[in-house]
Design an enzyme around this catalytic site. Structure first.
Site, PDB file in Angstrom:
ATOM      1  CB  VAL A  63      13.611  25.054-111.046  1.00 53.99           C
ATOM      2  CG1 VAL A  63      14.212  25.737-109.831  1.00 53.99           C
ATOM      3  CG2 VAL A  63      14.393  25.412-112.309  1.00 53.99           C
ATOM      4  CB  SER A  64       9.153  22.274-112.168  1.00 55.94           C
ATOM      5  OG  SER A  64       9.242  21.638-110.911  1.00 55.94           O
ATOM      6  CB  SER A  65       9.261  25.186-116.082  1.00 56.56           C
ATOM      7  OG  SER A  65       9.193  26.453-115.462  1.00 56.56           O
ATOM      8  CB  SER A 107       5.239  22.040-107.013  1.00 57.92           C
ATOM      9  OG  SER A 107       6.183  21.134-106.510  1.00 57.92           O
TER      10      SER A 107
END
Length: 201
Positions: free
Chosen positions: A11-13, A200
């Site tokens: 995932v991005s964060s 995203s």
């Protein structure tokens, strides 16, 4: 040397979770994995391949210890066509299969390799279109007199590349939006705007 199946989640964060990807991946593992399975995970942007979990995985690939890599979707590997197509060339050379569960793709087949390259181009296209929409929205907002991120009334704040990179890096390290804003000398809306543009989930 025994080889294992590598399952990769991203995932991005740090504020996002990989839990939505894991049920589909586990079903694949239960149905098809005939060897030991090792899971790798990152909470990091897909615009760079310099991610801790990914680097551990690629070390295993380069050491000849991975027989197959399984991902939820191809864009979990990365979000640039150049980076993805390089992987599509490297994996077969190293004898590593690639399965994307949601894309229904298996790199061991000619049709799978063709689809992989098409999907890589689509992933980059979506990223570029998202950036164009953001820039168009900003341009329209400026024409309407909208201001954001300024420390003085009516002044627009234009950030350098280094500032943007620092905001994203601090976010990936788990710092709060308020702490990032203080560290970078910008407003919290500016931090939110930069993070929204950057990637995203």
């Amino acid at each position: 040397m025994s080889k294992h199946v590598a399952v990769y989640c991203r995932v991005s964060s740090r504020n996002q979770q990989t839990e939505s990807q894991k049920p589909d991946l586990q079903r694949w593992v239960d149905a098809y994995a005939a060897a030991q399975v090792i899971w790798y995970e990152d909470r990091y942007t897909g615009r760079t391949m310099d991610r801790p979990g990914w680097k551990r995985l690629m070390y295993e690939v380069e050491s000849g210890r991975v027989s197959k890599l399984v991902v939820w979707r191809l864009d979990r590997l990365g979000r640039t066509a150049r980076g993805l197509t390089a992987l599509f060339d490297e994996f077969p050379r190293r004898g590593v299969g690639l399965v994307s569960v949601k894309d229904g793709l298996d790199l061991d087949t000619p049709a799978g390799r063709l689809m992989a390259n098409v999907l890589a181009s689509v992933a980059q296209y979506e990223t570029e279109i998202r950036g164009e929409r953001v820039r168009a929205g900003q341009s329209l907002a400026r024409k309407r007199g909208k201001r954001w991120g300024g420390s003085d009334p009516g002044r627009l704040l234009y950030l350098s590349r280094d500032q943007v990179d620092l905001i994203v890096d601090l976010h990936q390290r788990g710092r709060s939006k308020a702490a990032i804003a203080r560290a970078c000398g910008v407003s919290r809306p500016t931090v939110y705007r930069i993070l929204a543009q950057h990637d995203s989930p």
